[in-house]
Design a protein around this motif. Structure first.
Motif, PDB file in Angstrom:
ATOM      1  N   CYS A   1       0.839  -1.209   0.000  1.00 42.42           N
ATOM      2  CA  CYS A   1       0.000   0.000   0.000  1.00 42.42           C
ATOM      3  C   CYS A   1       0.874   1.259   0.000  1.00 42.42           C
ATOM      4  CB  CYS A   1      -0.894   0.018   1.238  1.00 42.42           C
ATOM      5  SG  CYS A   1      -2.099  -1.319   1.307  1.00 42.42           S
ATOM      6  N   HIS A   2       0.274   2.354  -0.444  1.00 42.02           N
ATOM      7  CA  HIS A   2       0.842   3.705  -0.321  1.00 42.02           C
ATOM      8  C   HIS A   2       2.238   3.819  -0.926  1.00 42.02           C
ATOM      9  CE1 HIS A   2      -2.602   4.135   2.197  1.00 42.02           C
ATOM     10  NE2 HIS A   2      -2.080   3.520   3.233  1.00 42.02           N
ATOM     11  N   ILE A   3       2.367   3.426  -2.185  1.00 38.12           N
ATOM     12  CA  ILE A   3       3.661   3.507  -2.863  1.00 38.12           C
ATOM     13  C   ILE A   3       3.811   4.861  -3.531  1.00 38.12           C
ATOM     14  CG2 ILE A   3       5.072   2.556  -4.731  1.00 38.12           C
ATOM     15  CD1 ILE A   3       3.892  -0.141  -4.165  1.00 38.12           C
ATOM     16  N   ALA A   4       4.956   5.510  -3.295  1.00 38.92           N
ATOM     17  CA  ALA A   4       5.256   6.781  -3.942  1.00 38.92           C
ATOM     18  C   ALA A   4       6.044   6.587  -5.223  1.00 38.92           C
ATOM     19  CB  ALA A   4       6.035   7.677  -2.983  1.00 38.92           C
ATOM     20  N   LYS A   5       6.945   5.593  -5.239  1.00 41.34           N
ATOM     21  CA  LYS A   5       7.762   5.358  -6.424  1.00 41.34           C
ATOM     22  C   LYS A   5       8.337   3.952  -6.373  1.00 41.34           C
ATOM     23  CE  LYS A   5      11.054   7.689  -9.457  1.00 41.34           C
ATOM     24  NZ  LYS A   5      11.809   8.943  -9.679  1.00 41.34           N
TER      25      LYS A   5
ATOM     26  N   LEU B   1      11.926   2.611   2.648  1.00 44.83           N
ATOM     27  CA  LEU B   1      12.348   1.796   1.520  1.00 44.83           C
ATOM     28  C   LEU B   1      12.042   0.331   1.794  1.00 44.83           C
ATOM     29  CD1 LEU B   1      15.912   3.252   0.788  1.00 44.83           C
ATOM     30  CD2 LEU B   1      13.765   3.862  -0.332  1.00 44.83           C
ATOM     31  N   ALA B   2      11.599  -0.373   0.744  1.00 48.39           N
ATOM     32  CA  ALA B   2      11.417  -1.820   0.838  1.00 48.39           C
ATOM     33  C   ALA B   2      11.805  -2.437  -0.501  1.00 48.39           C
ATOM     34  CB  ALA B   2       9.974  -2.177   1.194  1.00 48.39           C
TER      35      ALA B   2
ATOM     36  N   TYR C   1      12.230   9.467   2.129  1.00 50.15           N
ATOM     37  CA  TYR C   1      12.983   9.298   0.892  1.00 50.15           C
ATOM     38  C   TYR C   1      12.192   9.922  -0.250  1.00 50.15           C
ATOM     39  CZ  TYR C   1      15.892   6.063   3.521  1.00 50.15           C
ATOM     40  OH  TYR C   1      16.735   5.519   4.445  1.00 50.15           O
ATOM     41  N   CYS C   2      12.918  10.464  -1.245  1.00 47.46           N
ATOM     42  CA  CYS C   2      12.236  11.134  -2.348  1.00 47.46           C
ATOM     43  C   CYS C   2      12.601  10.564  -3.712  1.00 47.46           C
ATOM     44  CB  CYS C   2      12.499  12.637  -2.308  1.00 47.46           C
ATOM     45  SG  CYS C   2      14.230  13.104  -2.222  1.00 47.46           S
ATOM     46  N   ASP C   3      13.688   9.771  -3.826  1.00 46.62           N
ATOM     47  CA  ASP C   3      13.995   9.170  -5.125  1.00 46.62           C
ATOM     48  C   ASP C   3      14.920   7.976  -4.941  1.00 46.62           C
ATOM     49  OD1 ASP C   3      13.705   8.892  -7.842  1.00 46.62           O
ATOM     50  OD2 ASP C   3      15.306  10.289  -8.365  1.00 46.62           O
TER      51      ASP C   3
ATOM     52  N   ASN D   1      15.845 -12.879 -11.999  1.00 49.20           N
ATOM     53  CA  ASN D   1      16.188 -12.571 -10.608  1.00 49.20           C
ATOM     54  C   ASN D   1      16.298 -11.066 -10.373  1.00 49.20           C
ATOM     55  OD1 ASN D   1      16.387 -15.329  -9.764  1.00 49.20           O
ATOM     56  ND2 ASN D   1      18.359 -15.453 -10.805  1.00 49.20           N
ATOM     57  N   PHE D   2      15.436 -10.308 -11.009  1.00 52.42           N
ATOM     58  CA  PHE D   2      15.439  -8.857 -10.836  1.00 52.42           C
ATOM     59  C   PHE D   2      14.911  -8.490  -9.446  1.00 52.42           C
ATOM     60  CE2 PHE D   2      11.271 -10.006 -12.480  1.00 52.42           C
ATOM     61  CZ  PHE D   2      10.401  -9.259 -11.692  1.00 52.42           C
ATOM     62  N   ALA D   3      15.225  -7.261  -9.036  1.00 45.11           N
ATOM     63  CA  ALA D   3      14.726  -6.726  -7.770  1.00 45.11           C
ATOM     64  C   ALA D   3      13.840  -5.517  -8.040  1.00 45.11           C
ATOM     65  CB  ALA D   3      15.879  -6.331  -6.859  1.00 45.11           C
ATOM     66  N   VAL D   4      12.881  -5.300  -7.167  1.00 45.52           N
ATOM     67  CA  VAL D   4      12.033  -4.104  -7.194  1.00 45.52           C
ATOM     68  C   VAL D   4      12.219  -3.385  -5.863  1.00 45.52           C
ATOM     69  CG1 VAL D   4       9.707  -3.177  -7.545  1.00 45.52           C
ATOM     70  CG2 VAL D   4      10.337  -5.384  -8.543  1.00 45.52           C
ATOM     71  N   VAL D   5      12.446  -2.086  -5.919  1.00 44.27           N
ATOM     72  CA  VAL D   5      12.551  -1.273  -4.707  1.00 44.27           C
ATOM     73  C   VAL D   5      11.465  -0.209  -4.748  1.00 44.27           C
ATOM     74  CG1 VAL D   5      13.959   0.409  -3.450  1.00 44.27           C
ATOM     75  CG2 VAL D   5      15.005  -1.679  -4.329  1.00 44.27           C
ATOM     76  N   VAL D   6      10.799  -0.009  -3.609  1.00 50.29           N
ATOM     77  CA  VAL D   6       9.721   0.982  -3.532  1.00 50.29           C
ATOM     78  C   VAL D   6      10.003   1.973  -2.406  1.00 50.29           C
ATOM     79  CG1 VAL D   6       7.963  -0.564  -4.465  1.00 50.29           C
ATOM     80  CG2 VAL D   6       8.308  -0.472  -1.992  1.00 50.29           C
ATOM     81  N   ILE D   7       9.558   3.194  -2.634  1.00 46.98           N
ATOM     82  CA  ILE D   7       9.400   4.182  -1.556  1.00 46.98           C
ATOM     83  C   ILE D   7       7.933   4.129  -1.167  1.00 46.98           C
ATOM     84  CG2 ILE D   7       9.572   6.602  -0.907  1.00 46.98           C
ATOM     85  CD1 ILE D   7      11.600   6.976  -3.144  1.00 46.98           C
ATOM     86  N   TYR D   8       7.639   3.897   0.095  1.00 47.21           N
ATOM     87  CA  TYR D   8       6.241   3.718   0.479  1.00 47.21           C
ATOM     88  C   TYR D   8       5.941   4.435   1.797  1.00 47.21           C
ATOM     89  CZ  TYR D   8       7.393   0.246   4.105  1.00 47.21           C
ATOM     90  OH  TYR D   8       7.869  -0.374   5.238  1.00 47.21           O
ATOM     91  N   ASP D   9       4.668   4.552   2.099  1.00 49.33           N
ATOM     92  CA  ASP D   9       4.090   5.250   3.249  1.00 49.33           C
ATOM     93  C   ASP D   9       4.007   6.747   2.968  1.00 49.33           C
ATOM     94  OD1 ASP D   9       3.209   3.290   4.867  1.00 49.33           O
ATOM     95  OD2 ASP D   9       4.689   3.552   6.448  1.00 49.33           O
TER      96      ASP D   9
END
Length: 398
Positions: free
Chosen positions: A137-141, A167-168, A190-192, A153-161
């Motif tokens: 939930c609440h993903i910014a980017k 970061l997750a 975090y912003c980017d 085997n790629f990774a996904v990183v999100v800025i959330y809340d």
């Protein structure tokens, strides 16, 4: 006897595709069902990429003729090609999503990250292939470490809340951890984020930068670069921009192997002359044209190992930057002379404002010239009502 083009051997069709540009691959797919099947087969194999790379496309809502907002079955999206100055409509790109609820929160390697009521998917709108991600939930980017077509085997990183963003990450292909895992940095906002050379660069709200190694079984933070406030003050970058009239949005961009720190100066309220004002000081009878608008950019070049930075004075020779909700990009203007050299192509990514100010959704888009410090709007966007903001995407036929 006339040749039956639909009966050409798959090996010959692949040789043809190997010599086509990206747009011509789309046309190739439309010839007949057997050619379309060959193109899809090539997309899921180890075929080489198109002969000629493409400039970023601008993803727009579907055109008014598609009546997209009133027809949930319509999965059409329009894509504007800067290279050809032409709009392409891809009718099936969003066909499996509720377009009223689906929200794009990222763009990397030709894939979009689509959030629909916390259900996350990666979507290649060109192929169109989908990959489901764990709920969030609440993903910014969101950004990807690599192209999922070529690296399972790629990774996904999100800025959330919302209030204090975090970061997750999620690593695809790891059966033992099909979930999001927090990256425990020292910052509370975090912003980017960008990926480069198997490293994640995370920009915090205070301007500091973290570097995480992603080539291990679990990411490890290796560098924490302090905020470049001293350099910004030394260069008098913000001396003309009062905090009462302006805000700053910050990005990281990899360009020719270097990491750039880019500040986007936004007028909070704009009068009819395009000047940032304090809303209370507007004369009676005068209203703001837009509640916010980008007016200026500044660029710092980071030396990560030395933990220093310096201002980029006047130009980015032979480069154009693409900023917004996408993973930030630097593109060669030598390879694509139709792009403006030393310019920044930007889209609206102020999610909180866009969510609550329906009169100006996704309006803050344009091209900024670093040399003369002039912002030009995208004339091509006049016919679209931006119910959702446009997104940069490098089209990927795989």
């Amino acid at each position: 006897m006339m040749a039956n083009w639909s009966e050409l051997q798959p090996e010959l069709l692949q040789l043809i595709m190997n010599n086509l540009s990206f747009v011509n691959i789309l046309r190739f797919r439309a010839v007949c069902s057997s050619w379309n099947h060959a193109a899809k087969s090539c997309a899921t194999s180890s075929c080489p990429p198109p002969r000629t790379p493409s400039t970023p496309w601008l993803m727009l809502p579907s055109s008014s003729e598609e009546n997209d907002q009133n027809n949930p079955a319509s999965g059409a999206r329009c894509f504007y090609s800067l290279e050809e100055q032409k709009v392409y409509t891809i009718k099936s790109s969003f066909q499996d999503f509720d377009h009223a609820a689906a929200w794009c929160v990222g763009s990397s390697h030709g894939w979009l990250v689509i959030n629909s009521k916390a259900n996350l998917h990666l979507l290649n709108p060109i192929s169109p292939r989908k990959i489901q991600l764990p709920l969030m939930c609440h993903i910014a980017k969101a950004v990807l470490s690599s192209d999922p077509t070529r690296d399972n085997n790629f990774a996904v990183v999100v800025i959330y809340d919302f209030l204090q963003s975090k970061l997750a990450f999620y690593k695809h292909g790891e059966d033992s951890r099909i979930r999001w895992t927090d990256l425990n940095g020292v910052h509370r906002e975090y912003c980017d984020v960008i990926f480069h050379s198997e490293q994640l660069f995370a920009l915090a709200g205070d301007g500091s930068v973290e570097v995480w190694e992603f080539n291990k079984s679990f990411p490890i933070k290796t560098i924490d670069l302090p905020q470049p406030f001293a350099e910004i003050e030394k260069a008098d970058i913000m001396q003309d921009f009062s905090i009462y009239k302006y805000s700053t949005q910050k990005y990281l961009v990899e360009s020719l192997g270097e990491i750039l720190y880019v500040g986007r100066v936004i007028g909070t309220f704009i009068n009819h002359e395009g000047i940032a004002v304090v809303q209370e000081d507007l004369p009676e009878g005068f209203d703001v044209v837009f509640s916010y608008r980008t007016l200026r950019f500044y660029i710092l070049k980071l030396n990560i190992t030395a933990k220093k930075c310096k201002k980029v004075e006047s130009s980015l020779r032979n480069r154009a930057l693409f900023l917004g909700g996408n993973q930030s990009m630097s593109v060669s203007t030598r390879d694509f002379p139709e792009l403006e050299e030393s310019s920044i192509y930007f889209t609206d990514d102020r999610w909180r404002d866009i969510n609550f100010q329906f009169d100006c959704d996704g309006h803050d888009n344009g091209v900024y010239n670093i040399g003369n410090k002039v912002v030009k709007p995208f004339d091509q966007l006049d016919k679209w009502k931006m119910y959702t903001p446009p997104f940069w995407i490098v089209p990927n036929p795989r």
